[in-house]
Design an enzyme around this catalytic site. Structure first.
Site, mmCIF file in Angstrom:
data_model
loop_
_atom_site.group_PDB
_atom_site.id
_atom_site.type_symbol
_atom_site.label_atom_id
_atom_site.label_comp_id
_atom_site.label_asym_id
_atom_site.label_seq_id
_atom_site.Cartn_x
_atom_site.Cartn_y
_atom_site.Cartn_z
ATOM 1 C CB SER A 45 30.991 -24.399 68.714
ATOM 2 O OG SER A 45 31.535 -23.965 69.943
ATOM 3 C CD GLU A 181 33.772 -17.915 63.531
ATOM 4 O OE1 GLU A 181 33.042 -17.586 64.470
ATOM 5 O OE2 GLU A 181 33.880 -19.092 63.116
HETATM 6 O O1 KIV Z 1 30.557 -21.022 69.493
HETATM 7 C C1 KIV Z 1 31.766 -20.819 69.307
HETATM 8 O O2 KIV Z 1 32.588 -21.733 69.422
HETATM 9 C C2 KIV Z 1 32.181 -19.487 68.916
HETATM 10 C C3 KIV Z 1 33.611 -19.148 68.617
HETATM 11 C C4 KIV Z 1 33.796 -17.685 68.533
HETATM 12 C C5 KIV Z 1 34.656 -19.715 69.450
HETATM 13 O O3 KIV Z 1 31.349 -18.644 68.805
#
Ligand code: KIV
Length: 257
Positions: A45, A181
């Site tokens: 992310s 998720e």
């Molecule tokens: O990259 C990310 O933010 C994630 C989430 C599980 C927090 O994979």
């Protein structure tokens, strides 16, 4: 303060609920670490929150390695997990192994990868090679093009069974924890009760053993955040006000004094 490792994270299941978050740079990682966050995930992310992409797909190994090294330099007690970017483990297991090794050499204590049953052999190979793996099932953002959007998973009986099978497969393959998720909270509760490893939920309700929050959502840095997140500060407003005050002070001759 407690120093977190993979064994301590596993041992926390059923005893202590863990509030974990992402981190992408040394400054914020140091503050989160000082506050006692047990796991700092250098999430892919990074793509949306730091690099300005619409999805996580464009993130490259070089981005992940630079961010992982920064976070690892800052973290004294937290477990640092590098999230393997799209393309770094889907193109062949040898390449995946080399990329996971690179994450640990950059300072990560473990890697995270998206995938259930199909990736269980890779999870096994990594754990056998001394690379702790945090798995990720349910909604897998790197599969956004398969879903046709970021869609909640596990809503039908068949889809719920698939999520359960995926979680059991990665547990059997040696993953030390599994991210759930965007799945219904009842399903997350069933998976949490069925596996011996900690489940870390994101948009999966309160029953998981631990939770993720993206740091930029937690701190209120993002303009918009998913509805399942919670904002614990309004840094966007505070930071904007600080920039505006600085610009005004220079314009008005107040700074430098
Ligand atoms: O990259 C990310 O933010 C994630 C989430 C599980 C927090 O994979």
């Amino acid at each position: 303060m407690k120093k977190w490792n993979v064994a301590a994270i596993r041992a926390a299941k059923g005893k202590e609920k863990l509030g974990c978050c992402t981190a992408y740079d040394a400054c914020f990682a140091a503050i989160a670490d000082e506050a006692g966050v047990p796991i700092l995930l250098v999430g892919d992310s990074l793509g949306n929150n730091v690099l300005g992409y619409a999805t996580t797909l464009p993130v490259e190994m070089a981005d992940t390695l630079a961010a992982t090294a920064a976070v690892a330099r800052a973290a004294k007690n937290a477990l640092v997990v590098a999230d393997m970017p799209f393309g770094s483990y889907q193109c062949g297991d040898d390449e995946a192994m080399a990329n996971a090794v690179a994450c640990l050499k950059a300072g990560a204590d473990a890697v995270k990868l998206e995938g259930g049953e199909a990736f269980a052999p890779l999870v096994r190979r990594m754990t056998d090679a001394g690379i702790p793996v945090l798995a990720h099932v349910g909604m897998m953002p790197q599969s956004v093009n398969i879903y046709g959007g970021f869609r909640r998973q596990g809503k039908t009986r068949e889809a719920a069974d698939r999520v359960m099978r995926d979680a059991l497969a990665v547990e059997k393959a040696g993953a030390f924890a599994v991210t759930l998720e965007c799945i219904p909270s009842e399903l997350a509760a069933q998976v949490t009760a069925s596996v011996s490893i900690p489940t870390i939920g994101v948009g999966a309700g309160p029953v998981c053993d631990a939770q993720w929050l993206v740091m930029h959502d937690l701190l209120g840095l993002n303009e918009r955040s998913p509805s399942f997140t919670r904002q614990y500060a309004n840094l966007r407003g505070a930071v904007r006000d600080a920039f505006a005050a600085y610009v005004a002070d220079v314009r008005d001759g107040v700074f430098p004094a």
